[in-house]
Design a protein around this motif. Sequence first.
Motif, PDB file in Angstrom:
ATOM      1  N   VAL A 231       0.845  -1.193   0.000  1.00 16.45           N
ATOM      2  CA  VAL A 231       0.000   0.000   0.000  1.00 16.45           C
ATOM      3  C   VAL A 231       0.875   1.236   0.000  1.00 16.45           C
ATOM      4  CG1 VAL A 231      -1.934  -1.127   1.180  1.00 16.45           C
ATOM      5  CG2 VAL A 231      -0.095  -0.083   2.527  1.00 16.45           C
ATOM      6  N   PRO A 232       0.313   2.398  -0.366  1.00 16.06           N
ATOM      7  CA  PRO A 232       1.093   3.644  -0.355  1.00 16.06           C
ATOM      8  C   PRO A 232       1.620   3.976   1.038  1.00 16.06           C
ATOM      9  CG  PRO A 232      -0.953   3.914  -1.596  1.00 16.06           C
ATOM     10  CD  PRO A 232      -1.027   2.585  -0.924  1.00 16.06           C
ATOM     11  N   ALA A 233       2.562   4.918   1.070  1.00 17.15           N
ATOM     12  CA  ALA A 233       3.225   5.266   2.335  1.00 17.15           C
ATOM     13  C   ALA A 233       2.252   5.820   3.362  1.00 17.15           C
ATOM     14  CB  ALA A 233       4.332   6.280   2.072  1.00 17.15           C
ATOM     15  N   GLY A 234       1.181   6.487   2.923  1.00 19.23           N
ATOM     16  CA  GLY A 234       0.238   7.079   3.863  1.00 19.23           C
ATOM     17  C   GLY A 234      -0.833   6.128   4.354  1.00 19.23           C
ATOM     18  N   ASP A 235      -0.724   4.827   4.003  1.00 16.60           N
ATOM     19  CA  ASP A 235      -1.742   3.846   4.378  1.00 16.60           C
ATOM     20  C   ASP A 235      -1.153   2.770   5.294  1.00 16.60           C
ATOM     21  OD1 ASP A 235      -3.464   5.242   2.803  1.00 16.60           O
ATOM     22  OD2 ASP A 235      -3.673   3.720   1.244  1.00 16.60           O
ATOM     23  N   VAL A 236      -2.066   2.047   5.952  1.00 24.42           N
ATOM     24  CA  VAL A 236      -1.695   0.873   6.729  1.00 24.42           C
ATOM     25  C   VAL A 236      -2.643  -0.258   6.354  1.00 24.42           C
ATOM     26  CG1 VAL A 236      -0.741   2.135   8.693  1.00 24.42           C
ATOM     27  CG2 VAL A 236      -3.175   1.579   8.655  1.00 24.42           C
ATOM     28  N   VAL A 237      -2.180  -1.480   6.536  1.00 19.42           N
ATOM     29  CA  VAL A 237      -3.008  -2.651   6.241  1.00 19.42           C
ATOM     30  C   VAL A 237      -3.409  -3.309   7.559  1.00 19.42           C
ATOM     31  CG1 VAL A 237      -3.101  -4.907   5.144  1.00 19.42           C
ATOM     32  CG2 VAL A 237      -1.897  -3.021   4.015  1.00 19.42           C
ATOM     33  N   MET A 238      -4.697  -3.588   7.713  1.00 18.46           N
ATOM     34  CA  MET A 238      -5.191  -4.251   8.916  1.00 18.46           C
ATOM     35  C   MET A 238      -6.103  -5.403   8.536  1.00 18.46           C
ATOM     36  SD  MET A 238      -5.974  -1.272  11.727  1.00 18.46           S
ATOM     37  CE  MET A 238      -4.651  -0.234  12.355  1.00 18.46           C
ATOM     38  N   PRO A 239      -6.132  -6.452   9.343  1.00 14.93           N
ATOM     39  CA  PRO A 239      -7.007  -7.590   9.035  1.00 14.93           C
ATOM     40  C   PRO A 239      -8.476  -7.230   9.227  1.00 14.93           C
ATOM     41  CG  PRO A 239      -5.960  -7.887  11.167  1.00 14.93           C
ATOM     42  CD  PRO A 239      -5.332  -6.669  10.563  1.00 14.93           C
ATOM     43  N   TYR A 240      -9.314  -7.838   8.394  1.00 17.70           N
ATOM     44  CA  TYR A 240     -10.753  -7.634   8.489  1.00 17.70           C
ATOM     45  C   TYR A 240     -11.351  -8.814   9.231  1.00 17.70           C
ATOM     46  CZ  TYR A 240     -15.305  -5.863   6.911  1.00 17.70           C
ATOM     47  OH  TYR A 240     -16.572  -5.339   6.846  1.00 17.70           O
ATOM     48  N   GLN A 241     -12.248  -8.542  10.164  1.00 18.18           N
ATOM     49  CA  GLN A 241     -12.822  -9.605  10.972  1.00 18.18           C
ATOM     50  C   GLN A 241     -13.519 -10.664  10.127  1.00 18.18           C
ATOM     51  OE1 GLN A 241     -14.985  -9.243  15.093  1.00 18.18           O
ATOM     52  NE2 GLN A 241     -16.541  -8.992  13.523  1.00 18.18           N
ATOM     53  N   GLN A 242     -14.102 -10.240   9.013  1.00 15.85           N
ATOM     54  CA  GLN A 242     -14.834 -11.171   8.154  1.00 15.85           C
ATOM     55  C   GLN A 242     -13.916 -11.892   7.161  1.00 15.85           C
ATOM     56  OE1 GLN A 242     -18.014  -8.948   6.373  1.00 15.85           O
ATOM     57  NE2 GLN A 242     -18.883  -8.325   8.348  1.00 15.85           N
ATOM     58  N   GLY A 243     -12.619 -11.603   7.235  1.00 14.53           N
ATOM     59  CA  GLY A 243     -11.660 -12.252   6.347  1.00 14.53           C
ATOM     60  C   GLY A 243     -10.989 -11.269   5.422  1.00 14.53           C
ATOM     61  N   GLY A 244      -9.728 -11.535   5.086  1.00 12.15           N
ATOM     62  CA  GLY A 244      -8.993 -10.651   4.198  1.00 12.15           C
ATOM     63  C   GLY A 244      -8.357  -9.481   4.920  1.00 12.15           C
ATOM     64  N   LYS A 245      -7.930  -8.489   4.122  1.00 14.92           N
ATOM     65  CA  LYS A 245      -7.261  -7.316   4.672  1.00 14.92           C
ATOM     66  C   LYS A 245      -7.878  -6.052   4.090  1.00 14.92           C
ATOM     67  CE  LYS A 245      -2.852  -9.777   5.118  1.00 14.92           C
ATOM     68  NZ  LYS A 245      -1.432  -9.818   4.702  1.00 14.92           N
TER      69      LYS A 245
END
Length: 530
Positions: A231-245
């Motif tokens: 993802v771009p520098a200004g973003d973060v990735v977090m897990p989704y409770q229903q699956g995926g990110k």
Amino acid sequence: MLDFPRWKIITILTGIAIMIALSVPSFFPKSARETWPSWVPKPAINLGLDLAGGSFLLFEANTDDVRQAKLSQMQEQVRAEMRRDPKIDIGDISIQGGKVSFMLRDPSKVDAAREKLLAITGTGVGTTGQRQWDVAVVNSSQFVLTPTDAGVNEAIETAMNDAREIIETRINALGTVEPTVIREGSNRIVVQVPGLQDPTALKALVGKTAKLEFRLVDTTVDPNAVQAGEVPAGDVVMPYQQGGKVALQRQVMITGDMLVDAKQSYDQQNGQPGVTLQLNGAGSKRFAKVTQENTGKPFAIIIDGVVISAPNINEPILGGSAVINGGFTVESANQLAIALRSGKLPVDLKVVQESTVSPELGQDSIRAGITASIIAVVAVIAFMILTYGRFGIYATLAVTINVLVILAVMGLINATLTLPGIAGFVLTIGTAVDANVLINERIREERRRGRSVMQAVELGYKEASRTIFEANVTHAIAGLIMVFLGSGPVRGFAVVLLIGIATSVFTAVVFTRMLVTIWLRRNRPTEINI
């Protein structure tokens, strides 16, 4: 000695009768007391973990989180301070190796930047005068901020105290009776909950950090790249409770610090359980502004680093209220509401030891304690009557009433009785007659000196009372020290001991003196068997 007015006798007897009545509920189980009329007072002693059974949990905190949080907080403070007038242009602020560092774009602003930094890092640790941060300049334009050991230790101490209070608030919200939450060492917390046989829900509730965040979803990022963590520098990735990110903007729009209340609720459309949040004034304004400027965009609700839901903002939300839906049950929604309402834990906690005490084991302890108490009472009564005759009977009545008054007082203050408490109870029974022994022996001594019955009794009570008072003051001092410095079983023992000291002095000195006075005034004996 014979001057014991009627009003005083009536007052003493009335007070004792009330206390005896208040001790009665403690002899009945909780199920029986609940069937009594609502107007009937029901003060009763609570049983501790070792008597009623229940759950024991030992949590250990990851103190590295505290250090990291301290660094992150300083990173934000530096960024905000350098933006204040007069502004100082700086490069990216990084956190590496447990330090916060950044570069000045204009090296001539070193002194101005140092003054700004001293303003936000100059706070000392307690009264020691030690600094919380060391500020150093490297290569004439790079600042390096390093947290001192004293500063980190103070932050850990504060975090652990806050965590203990939050855990106690969460457990009390479950409606449990007399939980015990105490610190053990520098990074551990002991939780004891009498009557709770299945600690699964308790572990989930206490261990939940409950860090609440609202962030905007970045819909411009390719979904495949998101799943790959690119993802771009200004973003973060977090897990989704229903699956995926999910790709989220790094900036946090709303935090749990802006939360005023959280309650379990139901979705008006499908009736599914959820959690309704109410924000404070600042949070409501921020929420309204964000939803106005981002209508039509998804807004993610994150708890403990997991995206619970990411609904679209259909219209501006101006009331400062939000709803979390995410496949909850009524129980899980209620636990989340409690966790959010009590505040987020400043440290991550994990269970390192757990055990369950069965009610059967507790019943065995109660039976053993009752047996010991009965033996102690019978032995004391037999000794006093055989040794002092009538005066021994008076002392026996005093001991019996003393036991009932202790039960009444413990019920009124909602005290918890544990095994050490039973030990203190039995010890109190044994020492309750100490005062009567001193008084009776002093009366004997005065009779040997040739004094009359009236004079001997009066001097016996008068002279012995001073010794009784001084002896019990020393006991009380020791008990108070154990109450303030001790915890758990030690404090339970001390509480029973202190109550016993106060009640035994009253029953042994005042109550028996009243009985002796009444007998002497009625019979005017010329000789006593003591």
